[in-house]
Scaffold this active site. Sequence first.
Site, PDB file in Angstrom:
ATOM      1  CD  GLU A 160      -2.603   1.330   2.617  1.00 19.86           C
ATOM      2  OE1 GLU A 160      -3.136   0.264   3.006  1.00 19.86           O
ATOM      3  OE2 GLU A 160      -2.718   2.418   3.226  1.00 19.86           O
ATOM      4  CD  GLU A 165      -2.058   7.711   6.477  1.00 18.11           C
ATOM      5  OE1 GLU A 165      -3.240   7.316   6.545  1.00 18.11           O
ATOM      6  OE2 GLU A 165      -1.089   6.992   6.775  1.00 18.11           O
TER       7      GLU A 165
END
Length: 282
Positions: A160, A165
């Site tokens: 991933e 974020e």
Amino acid sequence: MKKLSKLATRLTERLPIILRTALGTLIMGQALAPAQDTTPQAELVWSDEFDGDSLDYSKWGVAVNAFGGGNHELQIYTDRPENVRVENGNLVLEARHDHAAIAGTEREYSSGRIHTKHRGDWTYGRVEVRAKLPVGQGIWPAIWMLPTDDAYGGWAASGEIDIMEYRGQTPNEVLGTLHFGGSWPENTHSSASYKLPAGTFAEEFHVFTLDWQAEKMVWSVDGHAYRTETKWHSSQAEYPAPFDQRFHLLLNLAVGGGFVGSPDATTAFPQQLLVDYVRVYQ
């Protein structure tokens, strides 16, 4: 208006060349040739400028999920225009405190999540996303990538890539993260953060970039590289696995979860993740 703004941005990026040429004309009576750029030029292979009045479903799929996105998140993901829409030249992913329901399942919060799986899948390249972030305790937007084929197994054995974020309660800081190793719980991750020198990511748009090469990844904000990663591993194959396969892009706005905690009395709703454009170069 948006197209003019983007033209102005491109002209601003070329301003040093223009100034050198003008200076040469003034001093020497002729234009000085700009310096040669020896950096390999990447080709734009996929983009969405969000210039229309609706989402382009040839490029994006929309998540409809009554149980959030994992990580103990509190939202329900819907395809309602209240949560996912295009307006004023931007993609809008909006988190609401509205007790929305899908197929008889109601959750306190609703929001939006879209993806390019089987519409845009890439191995290596540069991903640029210009976005303005929301703010508030328990607000969790993300720009990230998942493997399209899960060639090395379930999460996170196939990897991933978190391009950006962010915790809404620390609005001056973003993170870039890799998840890899084996399948959960035998997985691991590496991460680094970038803090704005002034202001917050909720005040104006910023460009979040991932440069992904076979054995190197570089994370940048507004052209400032803050993280370079060359070390990762896979329990299933030799380096540079698992990041030698095709990945697709996801954009979402989560509410709550272990990464950010729950909203509280200080959290205002609705909150919006605004995306001006997404561009992929190879």
